[in-house]
Design a protein around this motif. Structure first.
Motif, short mmCIF file in Angstrom:
data_model
loop_
_atom_site.label_atom_id
_atom_site.label_comp_id
_atom_site.label_asym_id
_atom_site.label_seq_id
_atom_site.Cartn_x
_atom_site.Cartn_y
_atom_site.Cartn_z
N ASP A 102 0.81 -1.22 0.00
CA ASP A 102 0.00 0.00 0.00
C ASP A 102 0.84 1.27 0.00
O ASP A 102 0.42 2.29 -0.55
CB ASP A 102 -0.92 0.02 1.23
N VAL A 103 2.01 1.23 0.63
CA VAL A 103 2.74 2.48 0.84
C VAL A 103 4.15 2.51 0.28
O VAL A 103 4.71 3.60 0.06
CB VAL A 103 2.81 2.82 2.36
N CYS A 104 4.75 1.37 0.05
CA CYS A 104 6.16 1.36 -0.37
C CYS A 104 6.30 1.44 -1.89
O CYS A 104 5.49 0.87 -2.64
CB CYS A 104 6.85 0.08 0.14
N PHE A 105 7.34 2.11 -2.32
CA PHE A 105 7.61 2.24 -3.75
C PHE A 105 8.06 0.89 -4.32
O PHE A 105 8.96 0.24 -3.79
CB PHE A 105 8.70 3.28 -4.01
N ASP A 106 7.47 0.50 -5.43
CA ASP A 106 7.91 -0.66 -6.20
C ASP A 106 8.04 -1.92 -5.35
O ASP A 106 8.95 -2.72 -5.54
CB ASP A 106 9.26 -0.37 -6.87
N TYR A 107 7.12 -2.09 -4.39
CA TYR A 107 7.19 -3.28 -3.52
C TYR A 107 6.43 -4.44 -4.16
O TYR A 107 5.27 -4.29 -4.56
CB TYR A 107 6.61 -2.98 -2.16
N LYS A 108 7.11 -5.59 -4.28
CA LYS A 108 6.47 -6.78 -4.86
C LYS A 108 6.73 -7.97 -3.96
O LYS A 108 7.78 -8.08 -3.35
CB LYS A 108 7.02 -7.04 -6.26
#
Length: 333
Positions: free
Chosen positions: A327-333
């Motif tokens: 929801d909040v982190c950049f480019d998190y997979k």
């Protein structure tokens, strides 16, 4: 012999009478020369010209000042203790651990890592949100006493908005933006309809970006909300109590902070964008903190450590409600 002595004595007397006049003239000449030299020196000396950029990626220029990079307090940044404030809420982004008494959460983890990468000496301070930013009912939104007065160098975890940019500057964001929604008591027993909030009491958390001004920008009936229908609370626990006691018909806040709370429902089919950038450090206009924060965070974001910190939102801090890494982190997979 007598005549010679008379002439000699008269000569000495005349010489003695003239000496103070000569010294006075000499002193005057020297003073004039000093003024001329000082004027020339001042005309050649550079002036200090500060241009501190507000907002994300602001620019900073220094002409003729050797101490500008040390901040306005004259302390070398390498020796300075940077005091960072966190709020009094209880979510996985920031909370006070009941066992250790330490300030913990995602905001703390991110900031500690950035301070370490930048080689800065950072300390934490817990304070109520309104000392960072205040938005009392019927009053103009304004900076809080704590940040204005220099109790700390920055407040962490604050969304970048147009209103706040008129007062403070921000570091680069370390999260994405979040959507807001109306929050009602479990089951929506009052049949709250977001399309028309006329004569409805709405609760907000004082100082938060998810405020009555954001609601007023939405294409719904009943806005702007009259002051008599506005209720401000100090934190999410207080807002939850207001919703449960039906002091308000609905609350308005970030969706992600209410998804795992059984006592409330998030109204579907309505989402609002209230910020222009995600969580960041909010600081006074004369602060140089962003100069070392931005490049240090860029290094953190490019590393595996950033994703580990994001993962800990749930693995280390998941006993509190709040957003997930996706929801909040950049480019998190």
């Amino acid at each position: 012999m007598a005549d010679t002595e008379k002439i000699y004595n008269e000569s000495n007397q005349n010489s003695g009478n003239q000496m103070p006049l000569v010294l006075s003239i000499l002193a005057l000449v020297l003073a004039v020369i000093g003024v001329i030299i000082a004027s020339v020196s001042l005309s050649q000396k550079g002036t200090n010209n500060f241009n501190i950029g507000a907002g994300i990626g602001g620019t900073y220029s220094d002409a003729g000042s050797t101490g500008a990079q040390s901040g306005n307090d004259g302390v070398n940044d390498d020796d300075k203790i940077w005091v960072l404030a966190t709020g009094h809420g209880a979510s996985n982004t920031e909370y006070i651990d009941e066992i250790s008494g330490q300030i913990m959460g995602f905001n703390v983890d991110i900031t500690n890592a950035v301070c370490r990468i930048a080689g800065k000496n950072c300390r934490w301070s817990a304070d109520v949100y309104t000392r960072c930013w205040n938005s009392e009912i019927g009053e103009t939104q304004r900076g809080g006493e704590g940040l204005y007065s220099g109790y700390y160098d920055a407040c962490t975890g604050w969304f970048h908005t147009y209103v706040r940019s008129r007062t403070f500057q921000f570091s680069d964001p370390y999260t994405t933006t979040e959507e807001a929604a109306f929050i009602v008591k479990d089951g929506n027993q009052g049949a709250f309809d977001y399309r028309d909030i006329s004569n409805k009491k709405i609760g907000f958390i004082d100082g938060f970006v998810f405020d009555e001004f954001c609601v007023a920008r939405q294409d719904i009936q009943g806005v702007p909300i009259p002051p008599g229908n506005l209720v401000h609370y100090l934190g999410r626990e207080e807002l939850l109590a207001g919703i449960q006691s039906e002091e308000v018909d609905a609350g308005f806040d970030a969706v992600l902070n209410w998804l795992n709370i059984d006592m409330v429902d998030v109204i579907p089919d309505f989402r609002a964008e209230c910020a222009i950038a995600g969580r960041a450090l909010m600081m006074r206009e004369d602060s140089t903190l962003w100069q070392w924060w931005n490049p240090a965070f860029a290094k953190l974001r490019a590393s595996a450590e950033y994703k580990l910190i994001c993962r800990d939102l749930l693995e280390q801090h998941g006993h509190f409600p709040g957003p997930s890494p996706e929801d909040v982190c950049f480019d998190y997979k």
